[in-house]
Design a protein around this motif. Structure first.
Motif, PDB file in Angstrom:
ATOM      1  N   SER A  39       0.837  -1.193   0.000  1.00 12.06           N
ATOM      2  CA  SER A  39       0.000   0.000   0.000  1.00 12.06           C
ATOM      3  C   SER A  39       0.877   1.251   0.000  1.00 12.06           C
ATOM      4  N   PHE A  40       0.312   2.373   0.423  1.00 10.12           N
ATOM      5  CA  PHE A  40       1.064   3.617   0.527  1.00 10.12           C
ATOM      6  C   PHE A  40       2.179   3.448   1.567  1.00 10.12           C
ATOM      7  N   SER A  41       3.181   4.309   1.511  1.00  3.66           N
ATOM      8  CA  SER A  41       4.358   4.125   2.368  1.00  3.66           C
ATOM      9  C   SER A  41       4.020   4.168   3.849  1.00  3.66           C
ATOM     10  N   ASP A  42       2.932   4.843   4.205  1.00  2.51           N
ATOM     11  CA  ASP A  42       2.548   4.940   5.616  1.00  2.51           C
ATOM     12  C   ASP A  42       1.370   4.029   5.955  1.00  2.51           C
ATOM     13  N   GLN A  43       1.101   3.036   5.081  1.00  5.20           N
ATOM     14  CA  GLN A  43      -0.045   2.160   5.298  1.00  5.20           C
ATOM     15  C   GLN A  43       0.325   0.672   5.247  1.00  5.20           C
ATOM     16  N   ASN A  44       1.614   0.353   5.428  1.00  8.24           N
ATOM     17  CA  ASN A  44       2.046  -1.034   5.288  1.00  8.24           C
ATOM     18  C   ASN A  44       2.245  -1.767   6.607  1.00  8.24           C
ATOM     19  N   GLY A  45       1.902  -1.127   7.711  1.00  8.26           N
ATOM     20  CA  GLY A  45       1.981  -1.801   9.002  1.00  8.26           C
ATOM     21  C   GLY A  45       3.403  -2.220   9.350  1.00  8.26           C
ATOM     22  N   ASP A  46       3.530  -3.185  10.250  1.00  4.35           N
ATOM     23  CA  ASP A  46       4.840  -3.658  10.697  1.00  4.35           C
ATOM     24  C   ASP A  46       5.296  -4.813   9.809  1.00  4.35           C
ATOM     25  N   PHE A  47       5.520  -4.504   8.526  1.00  4.08           N
ATOM     26  CA  PHE A  47       5.907  -5.565   7.596  1.00  4.08           C
ATOM     27  C   PHE A  47       7.316  -6.086   7.888  1.00  4.08           C
ATOM     28  N   GLU A  48       8.161  -5.241   8.512  1.00  2.89           N
ATOM     29  CA  GLU A  48       9.520  -5.702   8.826  1.00  2.89           C
ATOM     30  C   GLU A  48       9.499  -6.944   9.707  1.00  2.89           C
ATOM     31  N   ALA A  49       8.558  -6.982  10.644  1.00  3.15           N
ATOM     32  CA  ALA A  49       8.463  -8.151  11.525  1.00  3.15           C
ATOM     33  C   ALA A  49       8.145  -9.407  10.721  1.00  3.15           C
ATOM     34  N   LEU A  50       7.290  -9.253   9.692  1.00  2.00           N
ATOM     35  CA  LEU A  50       6.957 -10.398   8.843  1.00  2.00           C
ATOM     36  C   LEU A  50       8.163 -10.861   8.028  1.00  2.00           C
ATOM     37  N   LEU A  51       9.003  -9.895   7.629  1.00  2.00           N
ATOM     38  CA  LEU A  51      10.143 -10.232   6.778  1.00  2.00           C
ATOM     39  C   LEU A  51      11.347 -10.748   7.561  1.00  2.00           C
ATOM     40  N   LYS A  52      11.251 -10.734   8.877  1.00  2.00           N
ATOM     41  CA  LYS A  52      12.358 -11.236   9.698  1.00  2.00           C
ATOM     42  C   LYS A  52      12.301 -12.750   9.876  1.00  2.00           C
ATOM     43  N   GLY A  53      11.225 -13.363   9.381  1.00  2.00           N
ATOM     44  CA  GLY A  53      11.107 -14.812   9.477  1.00  2.00           C
ATOM     45  C   GLY A  53      11.971 -15.514   8.446  1.00  2.00           C
ATOM     46  N   ASN A  54      11.752 -16.782   8.287  1.00  2.00           N
ATOM     47  CA  ASN A  54      12.576 -17.585   7.382  1.00  2.00           C
ATOM     48  C   ASN A  54      12.070 -17.609   5.936  1.00  2.00           C
TER      49      ASN A  54
END
Length: 273
Positions: A39-54
């Motif tokens: 989404s927009f740059s300020d509407q993507n939530g805490d996606f970093e936490a999702l990308l820290k997985g395997n």
């Protein structure tokens, strides 16, 4: 009336897109088989936490239906449409948008390959809006955009080259360019592809290298980042102190480029006068 359509890798904030009257088509990404829409740059939530997985992680460009429905809606409103997409050498979005425009069988829909992304695409879209506001026709704008595009530069650095290497989106980058011993690559988005420029030593070296890319005629700078924003903030202050006449803004990178760049990256995109 001409409506600008772009994709989510331009990373406009929602309020900015609304102010400019943009339509933003989401790029999709998946984590462990679960699909999401950027989404927009300020509407993507805490996606970093999702990308820290395997993982596994993947991205996919918008399908034809996403572009075609948008183009047809604008045609029904009586609006012309100019779609400005992420570089065709980084994503299939341009090709899909182009084929969708062809399906409308209308000269009122045009698609332009930015050969850019993130802050560079952001700047090009803003310049496109200025041309629209000057009253230029769709064809006149299309004829001017290549020259505008050529005035925009993207330079960036990543903490880890592995995500970029595995993405298959590298152009000419020496295989020896790594991130060991605190030596970081300085990369460019050149003619739509990612190529190597130089190396920097640590955070201060990155700041010196990226700020050193700017020229005396630089008019506006976008600092794009993912992860810890301290480096971005420090770079912001260096540029403001050395070039107080330049407009500088910060932009948070979203999950799609995060998958390809890793969770710590910083870029400067700037346009010459």
């Amino acid at each position: 009336m001409i409506t600008i359509v772009t994709d989510s890798s331009s990373y406009f904030k929602k309020s900015e897109a609304q102010e400019l009257g943009l339509r933003v088509i989401p790029i999709n990404y998946s984590i462990n088989g679960q699909t999401y829409s950027e989404s927009f740059s300020d509407q993507n939530g805490d996606f970093e936490a999702l990308l820290k997985g395997n993982g596994p992680y993947a991205t996919s460009h918008p399908n034809m239906a996403a572009f075609l429905s948008c183009f047809e809606e604008e045609l029904q409103k009586g609006s012309e449409t100019l779609c400005v997409t992420i570089s065709s050498r980084l994503s299939g979005a341009y090709g899909t948008a182009y084929m969708s425009a062809k399906q409308t069988e209308s000269d009122s829909v045009a698609v332009f390959d930015s050969q850019l992304t993130a802050g560079g695409l952001y700047l090009l879209v803003k310049e496109t809006k200025k041309l629209i506001d000057q009253g230029l026709s769709l064809r006149e704008i299309l004829s001017r955009l290549p020259a505008v595009r050529d005035r925009i530069t993207i330079a960036f650095s990543v903490d880890d080259m592995a995500p970029l290497r595995s993405s298959g989106r590298l152009g000419f980058v020496r295989m020896s360019v790594g991130t060991f011993l605190n030596i970081k690559p300085i990369l460019l988005c050149k003619e739509g592809a990612i190529v190597s420029d130089s190396v920097a030593h640590g955070s201060q070296g990155i700041i010196k290298s990226l700020s050193g890319q700017l020229g005396a005629d630089t008019r506006e700078v976008v600092i794009s980042y993912i992860g810890d924003n301290r480096l971005a903030t420090n770079l912001y202050h260096v540029i403001k102190n050395t070039s107080p006449h330049v407009t500088v803004s910060l932009q948070k990178i979203g999950p799609v480029l995060g998958i390809h760049l890793g969770l710590k990256a910083i870029a400067v995109s700037f346009i010459h006068a």
